[in-house]
Design an enzyme around this catalytic site. Sequence first.
Site, mmCIF file in Angstrom:
data_model
loop_
_atom_site.group_PDB
_atom_site.id
_atom_site.type_symbol
_atom_site.label_atom_id
_atom_site.label_comp_id
_atom_site.label_asym_id
_atom_site.label_seq_id
_atom_site.Cartn_x
_atom_site.Cartn_y
_atom_site.Cartn_z
ATOM 1 N N GLU A 643 0.814 -1.224 0.000
ATOM 2 C CA GLU A 643 0.000 0.000 0.000
ATOM 3 C C GLU A 643 0.843 1.268 0.000
ATOM 4 O O GLU A 643 1.725 1.452 0.842
ATOM 5 C CB GLU A 643 -0.937 0.011 1.217
ATOM 6 C CG GLU A 643 -1.855 1.224 1.263
ATOM 7 C CD GLU A 643 -2.891 1.133 2.365
ATOM 8 O OE1 GLU A 643 -3.696 2.068 2.494
ATOM 9 O OE2 GLU A 643 -2.901 0.125 3.096
ATOM 10 N N LYS A 660 -8.472 -1.048 1.277
ATOM 11 C CA LYS A 660 -9.468 -1.480 2.244
ATOM 12 C C LYS A 660 -10.220 -2.645 1.618
ATOM 13 O O LYS A 660 -10.846 -2.504 0.573
ATOM 14 C CB LYS A 660 -10.445 -0.364 2.612
ATOM 15 C CG LYS A 660 -9.974 0.476 3.777
ATOM 16 C CD LYS A 660 -9.889 -0.373 5.039
ATOM 17 C CE LYS A 660 -9.001 0.301 6.067
ATOM 18 N NZ LYS A 660 -8.145 -0.656 6.755
#
Length: 855
Positions: A643, A660
């Site tokens: 990420e 997410k």
Amino acid sequence: MATTPLGIRSYPYPWWLRRSSAASPGGFGVRTVRFPSNHPRRLCSGPREGAGEGGHEIVRTLLIDNYDSYTYNIFQELTVVNRVAPVVIYNDEWTWEYIYDCLYEKKAFDNIVISPGPGSPMCADDIGVCLHILRECGDIPILGVCLGHQALGFVHGAKIAHAPEPVHGRLSEIEHTGHNLFKHIPSGRRSGFKVVRYHSLVIQVNSLPKELVPIAWTTSDRTLSYLEAEHPCTISSPLSITNGSSSYELTERVLMGVMHTSRPHYGVQFHPESIATSFGRQIFQNFKKLTVEHGLHTPSLHHRKVSDIGDKLDLLTNGSLNSIKKANNHLHDKFLNGTRENKRKYLKLQWKKLDGLANRIDGRGKIFSELFGNQNGGDTFWLDSSSTDQNRARFSFMGGKGGPLWKQLTFRLIDQSNGSKSGGHLLIRDSSGSIKKNFLKDGFFEFIDKEIQSFQYDERDFEGLPFDFFGGFVGFLGYGLKIECGASVNRHKSTTPDACLFFSDNLLVIDHTNGDVYLLAIRDSTNLSNQWLVETEKKLIRLAARPKIMNIKFPSKTSPQRESSFIPEKSKTQYLRDVAKCLNFIRDGESYELCLTSQQRKRVGDIDKLGLYLKLREKNPAPYAAWLNFENEKLAVFCSSPERFLRLDRHGILEAKPIKGTISRGNTIEEDERLRLQLQYSEKDQAENLMIVDLLRNDLGRVCQPGTVQVSRLMEVQSYSTVHTMVSTIQGQKKTNLTPVHCIRAAFPGGSMTGAPKLRSMELLDLVESCPRGIYSGSIGFISYNGTFDLNIVIRTIVWCDGDVSVGSGGAIVALSKPEEEYDEMMLKAKAPIKVVQAMCAKEEAVSSCVPLQS
């Protein structure tokens, strides 16, 4: 303990703690696919349906921020619609007397917008001055959004109650009366008017006083996930591949909009500023038109002039900068005014390109081991794009100690248990071993900002380089630095430094697309030696001439203190209880989403650290992987993060890529595809992702030019060696008057690791979590001497500190969360790094009695 009629105040700590005092590819090597402006997947800051009748008038808005994480999405919309930026203030920043002076004496504002926010309008700490404004400003147009909508109802006597269920990050179809606030917007089922909702509380319809009239409701349809709303004809309901949570069927229509019968006051319960709300900008255009028409019919208001503002107000015309300054304790003033305390340092970049050399060497690990791996890689870094599949990564950066400008910065925040919030101790060590200690009263970000602003350079030095790191600061920013970014407190003191960075003046870069190797050296005007470039080139050429069969190993020291397995910070039972606590906070409107984390630890002794990292990158490759080894701190970090937190390139483009939604890979092709689709169409995971996308849009909206914040990829499922993840990409053009550190500070820590609203969520998580996050949940990456930067989110990471290792993991708790599933997801995320540590320990135990191989 303060308690409202709903029992919302359930956590025992003083309320004063809840407020702060105040595009080229590069980085780790991720390629950016830029969609053309007319591409259907390039989403701007809110859908653009309807031409509207906003007109060309300039309208000045006072935007009151209830400490929300979506306020600057409203800011961006209003700036475009009103043709001038609103002034943003926190709800406790100005007194009512000063607001009255601005409204009625200086005639500074034409209308007011009251933002969403956590909590309830029944709690004075949550709503601040907003109730006073709604009571007293009967002749000024006001639009309340979510919490602001509830405040409009509450101030006139309506009851605020729990909604039939908390709805966060999900969509509903809306029916309205045709009021001018909804002009040019369709109404009803299948009309296309779908809105995003983030709320747990509502105005009770049967409690509305005669002064308030309903103007919008949800239809009787169930709530929708984002993809279901986008493709209603292609997705069956309920989905056969859901994660077990079905959509909630509304048993009654929920009030979504009200208006005052005699005042120009309006409220909407939904979020028009959300990326997934249709006709959101149209609502703001309609509110502008209502404001203009009201002013034309009210002579005393018609004479308001935007330019007729006092000196103090003039300083606040850039609303986003105002609130950033307040949240950061009013730092940076002298830099924004153009003054510099530090002596300017002129840096000169020398570099050389070695075409295709990496292709002749057996692996990037071999290059790092040969150049920087002696003595287990002490005082070295490697920003390692170890996952290069799917065109996901391009460049890796590595370096070590030795150049004339090299230094290490180690920062530790002061103990905040006594209520002190700012400052910390900085230790600076240079390549000769000399140490300088300083106390930074204004904090670490302030120091780094000064350092970056002190550098002078010639942009022609790095023309032709296809990446954005040319040397400078590289290392980690710990989660505890949130205290310098608006958070109210750090309840847990980290055992590791809160920031640790090298200033790297010698740098090797590998281009994975063609095997090119770049050698870079920063020098000042007193020392322009290119000796490191020459010697390193010779080493690489010799390495390329060796047969590709060598397996370099390093001596490893073993310790008798070994645990058979990792010890969790919390038991499963306690973690499930903590998830339940988070769900209660969400039901009471205190948060929309809480990223709950925990850590697992193991004693390993003086393990082969470089060998451990090489095994991690082999088993769990990732585009934002990293190796950091701070020898004097007895600290090493082995990161396999997928990420990105935030990047700033040479063109001033900011980019965030929040993750997410995570699910494991399958054992067969069929199972793997089923799991990928299960993640893609999970209503819970889409809600998680949407909430953080809107949060990141807000964070970028604070520091980006109005109208430039865009979502180029929304909820894209990406696959890695052990998991599938749901990723979105948000971009924007940085404002020219802000420094790179302002941008980092506006978004730190990454919203995917906090939840939303960010400030309130961090406070709640500090209460629920039992240990410091430390490096985990912070960021690793670089800040180049020219101001470009690329920082990851520290997840899927092993931290070694003086013989102990820790692995942090967690997940977002939302209204649809189920405790058992949240626990399983948390364990899944820790699985890959933990297995690598256990395998490494088993290997060292097996050979502990043998003589280690020499390199």
